[in-house]
Enzyme design. Structure first.
Site, PDB file in Angstrom:
ATOM      1  N   TYR A 276       0.835  -1.286   0.136  1.00  0.00           N
ATOM      2  CA  TYR A 276       0.182  -0.018   0.082  1.00  0.00           C
ATOM      3  C   TYR A 276       0.934   1.317   0.148  1.00  0.00           C
ATOM      4  O   TYR A 276       1.705   1.339   0.882  1.00  0.00           O
ATOM      5  CB  TYR A 276      -1.025  -0.062   1.226  1.00  0.00           C
ATOM      6  CG  TYR A 276      -1.889   1.213   1.221  1.00  0.00           C
ATOM      7  CD1 TYR A 276      -2.840   1.242   0.336  1.00  0.00           C
ATOM      8  CD2 TYR A 276      -1.634   2.198   2.385  1.00  0.00           C
ATOM      9  CE1 TYR A 276      -3.649   2.333   0.238  1.00  0.00           C
ATOM     10  CE2 TYR A 276      -2.706   3.283   2.122  1.00  0.00           C
ATOM     11  CZ  TYR A 276      -3.461   3.453   1.113  1.00  0.00           C
ATOM     12  OH  TYR A 276      -4.383   4.502   1.399  1.00  0.00           O
TER      13      TYR A 276
ATOM     14  N   ASP B 108       9.197   2.405   0.649  1.00  0.00           N
ATOM     15  CA  ASP B 108       7.987   3.303   1.312  1.00  0.00           C
ATOM     16  C   ASP B 108       8.317   2.999   2.831  1.00  0.00           C
ATOM     17  O   ASP B 108       7.822   1.848   3.273  1.00  0.00           O
ATOM     18  CB  ASP B 108       6.616   2.696   0.736  1.00  0.00           C
ATOM     19  CG  ASP B 108       5.509   3.565   1.229  1.00  0.00           C
ATOM     20  OD1 ASP B 108       5.738   4.058   2.519  1.00  0.00           O
ATOM     21  OD2 ASP B 108       4.544   3.479   0.688  1.00  0.00           O
TER      22      ASP B 108
ATOM     23  N   LYS C 230       3.840   9.904   9.020  1.00  0.00           N
ATOM     24  CA  LYS C 230       3.428   9.460  10.431  1.00  0.00           C
ATOM     25  C   LYS C 230       4.488   9.919  11.466  1.00  0.00           C
ATOM     26  O   LYS C 230       4.413  11.037  11.816  1.00  0.00           O
ATOM     27  CB  LYS C 230       3.231   7.865  10.374  1.00  0.00           C
ATOM     28  CG  LYS C 230       2.253   7.316   9.584  1.00  0.00           C
ATOM     29  CD  LYS C 230       1.986   5.909   9.796  1.00  0.00           C
ATOM     30  CE  LYS C 230       0.893   5.439   8.608  1.00  0.00           C
ATOM     31  NZ  LYS C 230      -0.409   5.958   8.782  1.00  0.00           N
TER      32      LYS C 230
END
Length: 445
Positions: A142, A234, A263
């Site tokens: 993702y 990622d 994040k």
């Protein structure tokens, strides 16, 4: 538990928001509970119910809901100075310097506003840098809500995985199974001259936490070097959570050309970043010809929160604490599953954990990795543990969402609402939180 107030709020939300939520993963059944406030490693909902919170905002809350004093002070001082300026500030330079000192791949960095924006920009940068169009991604990986990676199927038949993306967009994306070195070698053999980059999570962290098999990332690194493509890690989820301040790339000993962040790098505030080799990152405007810009990029409050968050972690025992609790949870859940559901697989590393409701019981179910699946080929569970996103999707996903999650919530434990999203420990969590969660597991499994 009483959920009357949350039910009323959800009813109102349905009138003004699609599905009553602003992110689809929050749409739990029969309705979500609405959080009123956080308290350390806990959240309290609108009806006053208290939960041990292992969701942690889906990853960014390294310190839980109570910021250490230096972090809170940094946030307050920059917020008091003014909301934002449309001009550079010293704090964004300081934050960039800190990240570049600690993350192996980062010589230069561009801050943006979300993980999705970071991966969108990284894909554009890779195409601009190489003059090529195709991107290799992992099935089940993702990389945010972007057109280049919301693609399913295989390398010969890629298709958009959602409505709203033209079929032609998917033609430039090559989805392959994670942990399958043979397939990626075949894809490079056929398309190597057209591949701009391989975009991969070091760990499939949005698909049940799937660790790489031995040598997989090294294979990707070698193929990218041989064919002139970029390797993009990622690390939106794993960054500053796996491998400490060096991120997952330091844990695995493989250095990508480009790394995307989100994040934790923003200390719990909206953030994204693209870092990597200076000659690649300098391709962004104004120094290069790959356009990238954003009104809120490098927001001073976010930069202050992120820098103070990482500095506090560097000066205290933060990673020792969160990793120890993560291991204790994984070991405890492993023991419970061995007794009650030996077919299930406990996964995770460092401060991440999850239980995948796999269906196949290994011949030697007792011989699993106690601290979470490590893809150890000598392990008795090796052939049964998930290796790809498809393996996780084949688990009892409905059981997690419709039964287990509800049972845990009723026992005051807040987990991610589906089988795929991972869970996190924080510096605010305690041994008592772990024991409460393990007690709930024993009753709910």
């Amino acid at each position: 538990m009483n959920h009357e107030r949350s039910r009323e709020l959800y009813d109102r939300a349905l009138s003004v928001s699609p599905g009553g939520v602003n992110s689809s993963v929050r749409a739990t059944m029969p309705h979500p509970f609405f959080v009123e406030r956080g308290d350390g490693g806990h959240v309290i909902d609108a009806d006053g119910n208290r939960y041990v919170d292992w969701v942690m905002g889906y990853g960014p809350l390294l310190y839980g809901h109570d910021l250490p004093d230096p972090v809170e002070s940094a946030v307050q001082s920059h917020a008091a100075a003014g909301p934002m300026y449309g001009a550079p500030t010293e704090i964004e330079v300081e934050h960039a310097e800190f990240v570049s000192r600690h993350v192996p791949s980062v010589e230069s960095i561009r801050f943006v506003n979300s993980g999705t924006e970071a991966t969108v920009s990284a894909v554009r940068l890779a195409r601009g840098h190489t003059g090529r169009d195709k991107i290799v991604v992992m099935q089940g990986g993702y990389h945010g809500a972007q057109e280049s990676t919301l693609v399913e199927g295989g390398p010969e038949n890629p298709q958009p995985s959602t409505a709203g993306i033209p079929e032609e967009f998917a033609e430039h994306t090559l989805p392959i199974p994670f942990n399958d070195p043979q397939t990626v070698k075949e894809v490079f053999a056929e398309h190597g001259d057209d591949i701009a980059a391989v975009l991969v999570e070091p760990i499939l962290a949005n698909t049940g936490i799937v660790m790489p098999v031995d040598g997989y990332h090294e294979t990707l690194r070698d193929l990218c070097d041989d064919h002139g493509a970029l390797l993009i890690f990622d690390e939106v989820i794993t960054g500053f959570r796996v491998g400490g301040l060096g991120c997952a790339q330091s844990k695995f000993g493989v250095t990508p050309d480009v790394t995307t962040f989100g994040k934790i790098i923003g200390g719990g505030f909206p953030v994204g970043a693209i870092g990597g080799r200076a000659d690649v990152i300098e391709g962004f405007t104004p120094s290069g010809d790959v356009f990238q810009s954003g009104t809120f990029s490098g927001h001073p409050v976010t930069m202050a929160a992120g820098k103070a968050t990482l500095e506090y972690a560097a000066e205290n025992d933060v990673y020792e604490h969160v990793n120890r609790l993560g291991r204790k949870l994984r070991e405890g859940i492993t023991d419970i599953c061995a007794e009650r559901a030996p077919e299930y697989t406990v996964v995770g590393t460092d401060s991440m954990f999850k239980t995948v409701f796999t269906r196949e019981t290994p011949v030697d179910a007792e011989a699993g990795c106690a601290g979470g699946c490590r893809q150890d080929s000598d392990c008795g569970r090796y052939d049964a543990c998930p290796k790809t996103g498809a393996d996780v999707a084949a688990a009892e996903t409905d059981r997690w969402e419709r039964v287990f999650w509800q049972e845990m919530k009723d026992r005051g434990v807040f987990l991610t609402a589906n089988q795929f999203e991972c869970q996190f420990t924080s510096y605010a969590h305690t041994e008592a939180d772990v024991e409460k969660t393990l007690d709930a597991y024993r009753e709910a499994i």
